[in-house]
Motif scaffolding. Structure first.
Motif, PDB file in Angstrom:
ATOM      1  N   ASP A   1      13.509  -1.235   4.032  1.00 11.68           N
ATOM      2  CA  ASP A   1      12.631  -1.697   4.582  1.00 11.68           C
ATOM      3  C   ASP A   1      13.344  -3.018   5.190  1.00 11.68           C
ATOM      4  OD1 ASP A   1      10.129  -3.759   4.544  1.00 11.68           O
ATOM      5  OD2 ASP A   1       9.478  -2.423   2.709  1.00 11.68           O
TER       6      ASP A   1
ATOM      7  N   ASP B   1      10.412   2.429   4.392  1.00 13.38           N
ATOM      8  CA  ASP B   1       9.159   1.830   5.215  1.00 13.38           C
ATOM      9  C   ASP B   1       8.886   2.318   6.461  1.00 13.38           C
ATOM     10  OD1 ASP B   1       7.439  -0.209   5.870  1.00 13.38           O
ATOM     11  OD2 ASP B   1       8.991  -1.382   6.632  1.00 13.38           O
TER      12      ASP B   1
ATOM     13  N   ASN C   1      10.130  -7.422   0.084  1.00 13.78           N
ATOM     14  CA  ASN C   1       9.691  -6.338  -0.208  1.00 13.78           C
ATOM     15  C   ASN C   1      11.046  -5.398  -0.744  1.00 13.78           C
ATOM     16  OD1 ASN C   1       7.116  -6.391   0.536  1.00 13.78           O
ATOM     17  ND2 ASN C   1       7.585  -5.471   2.607  1.00 13.78           N
TER      18      ASN C   1
ATOM     19  N   LEU D   1       6.625   4.558   2.714  1.00 17.26           N
ATOM     20  CA  LEU D   1       6.084   3.314   2.207  1.00 17.26           C
ATOM     21  C   LEU D   1       5.342   2.450   3.105  1.00 17.26           C
ATOM     22  CD1 LEU D   1       9.145   1.943  -0.142  1.00 17.26           C
ATOM     23  CD2 LEU D   1       7.222   3.331  -0.821  1.00 17.26           C
ATOM     24  N   THR D   2       4.016   2.318   3.065  1.00 14.97           N
ATOM     25  CA  THR D   2       3.321   2.132   4.407  1.00 14.97           C
ATOM     26  C   THR D   2       2.051   1.323   3.772  1.00 14.97           C
ATOM     27  OG1 THR D   2       2.528   2.284   6.613  1.00 14.97           O
ATOM     28  CG2 THR D   2       2.428   4.220   4.887  1.00 14.97           C
ATOM     29  N   ALA D   3       1.422   0.522   4.515  1.00 14.82           N
ATOM     30  CA  ALA D   3       0.129  -0.265   4.279  1.00 14.82           C
ATOM     31  C   ALA D   3      -1.025   0.759   4.816  1.00 14.82           C
ATOM     32  CB  ALA D   3       0.148  -1.747   4.522  1.00 14.82           C
TER      33      ALA D   3
ATOM     34  N   CYS E   1      10.701  -4.093  -4.629  1.00 17.48           N
ATOM     35  CA  CYS E   1      10.561  -2.806  -5.095  1.00 17.48           C
ATOM     36  C   CYS E   1      11.997  -2.467  -5.637  1.00 17.48           C
ATOM     37  CB  CYS E   1      10.870  -2.084  -3.589  1.00 17.48           C
ATOM     38  SG  CYS E   1      10.185  -0.112  -3.962  1.00 17.48           S
TER      39      CYS E   1
ATOM     40  N   ARG F   1      -3.787   6.229  -3.369  1.00 21.58           N
ATOM     41  CA  ARG F   1      -2.546   6.213  -4.107  1.00 21.58           C
ATOM     42  C   ARG F   1      -2.036   7.297  -4.898  1.00 21.58           C
ATOM     43  NH1 ARG F   1      -0.906   1.112  -4.627  1.00 21.58           N
ATOM     44  NH2 ARG F   1      -1.939  -0.671  -4.030  1.00 21.58           N
TER      45      ARG F   1
ATOM     46  N   CYS G   1       1.119   3.970  -0.819  1.00 21.52           N
ATOM     47  CA  CYS G   1       0.654   2.756  -0.009  1.00 21.52           C
ATOM     48  C   CYS G   1       1.209   1.729  -0.463  1.00 21.52           C
ATOM     49  CB  CYS G   1      -1.033   2.661  -0.493  1.00 21.52           C
ATOM     50  SG  CYS G   1      -1.708   4.005   0.565  1.00 21.52           S
ATOM     51  N   LYS G   2       1.442   0.517   0.166  1.00 19.70           N
ATOM     52  CA  LYS G   2       1.668  -0.584   0.033  1.00 19.70           C
ATOM     53  C   LYS G   2       0.311  -1.595  -0.436  1.00 19.70           C
ATOM     54  CE  LYS G   2       6.052  -1.175   2.742  1.00 19.70           C
ATOM     55  NZ  LYS G   2       6.624  -2.019   3.499  1.00 19.70           N
ATOM     56  N   PRO G   3       0.323  -2.540  -1.396  1.00 20.28           N
ATOM     57  CA  PRO G   3       1.640  -2.893  -2.200  1.00 20.28           C
ATOM     58  C   PRO G   3       2.011  -1.774  -3.142  1.00 20.28           C
ATOM     59  CG  PRO G   3      -0.312  -4.019  -2.695  1.00 20.28           C
ATOM     60  CD  PRO G   3      -0.731  -3.287  -1.667  1.00 20.28           C
ATOM     61  N   VAL G   4       3.322  -1.348  -3.167  1.00 22.61           N
ATOM     62  CA  VAL G   4       3.669  -0.481  -4.222  1.00 22.61           C
ATOM     63  C   VAL G   4       3.512  -0.844  -5.627  1.00 22.61           C
ATOM     64  CG1 VAL G   4       5.291   1.200  -4.868  1.00 22.61           C
ATOM     65  CG2 VAL G   4       4.977   0.728  -2.643  1.00 22.61           C
TER      66      VAL G   4
END
Length: 224
Positions: free
Chosen positions: A88, A137, A93, A170-172, A97, A22, A192-195
């Motif tokens: 996204d 995203d 999301n 923005l990605t997991a 966001c 993060r 990183c998600k969750p943001v």
């Protein structure tokens, strides 16, 4: 004391889950350190206040044991003029966001439901209404974040010589190879998600620092 904006988060949220990847992740221990953010901490009226890259960030515990996260009102006002595009394919999301950005004081947030829509928005906005930051995203149908980034940059470069927008992935996916792939596609940063609110705040401040835009506290006067 400046008015504060609160965001509830369950105790321990974010801890131990990709925290190292993060941007400026803050431990949920109420007085813990800052991972990657830097800054000194102090306790004011039962709250832990930390100066993180110019922001006054605070945490405290409510009666249920949940962690409260704060960004002081004065620190939000400097972000009000930024032009943002949030991309996204997940409606939830997008809503979450965008709400977080508005909590940080961002008043100009346009959204796109997929990469193709984002490219079309950029075509319509340039060169008359440029975007400062694109939050992108990665995993989207029709056009993923990698291709969208390349096409957005091509469209802008063909129409104007003004600076390209700061593009944040923005990605997991938190593995180093995922981050490298984002950078190779032309993105500037990675969250990183969750943001979390603090992640977004640090990214926006990082943009201001890189562009050397004036950051003036309310009521203060910039040096001539």
């Amino acid at each position: 004391q400046a008015a504060a904006l609160k965001m509830e988060a369950s105790a321990g949220a974010g801890a131990g889950t990709g925290a190292g990847a993060r941007t400026g992740a803050v431990g949920s221990g109420g007085g813990g350190g800052v991972a990657g953010g830097g800054g000194a901490g102090s306790v004011v009226e039962g709250e832990t206040h930390m100066n993180i890259n110019g922001y006054t960030y605070a945490t405290s515990k409510d009666r249920r044991g949940s962690t409260q996260e704060y960004f002081l009102e004065d620190d939000r006002q400097i972000l009000g003029g930024l032009q943002l595009l949030l991309v996204d394919d997940n409606v939830i999301n997008l809503k979450v966001c965008k709400s977080q950005l508005e909590r940080l004081g961002c008043m100009y947030v346009q959204t796109a439901a997929n990469g193709m829509e984002a490219v079309e928005i950029v075509r319509q906005r340039y060169p008359s209404s440029p975007v400062d930051i694109i939050l992108m995203d990665i995993m989207m149908p029709f056009m993923d974040g990698y291709q969208c980034t390349r096409e957005v940059k091509d469209v802008i470069s063909s129409r104007t010589s003004c600076p390209l927008p700061h593009i944040v992935a923005l990605t997991a996916n938190a593995f180093p190879e995922d981050k490298q792939k984002c950078l190779e596609a032309g993105m500037d940063s990675y969250v990183c998600k969750p943001v979390r609110l603090v992640d977004l705040a640090l990214e926006l401040r990082s943009f201001l620092d890189k562009r050397r835009l004036p950051v003036v506290a309310p009521g203060a006067h910039p040096e001539s």
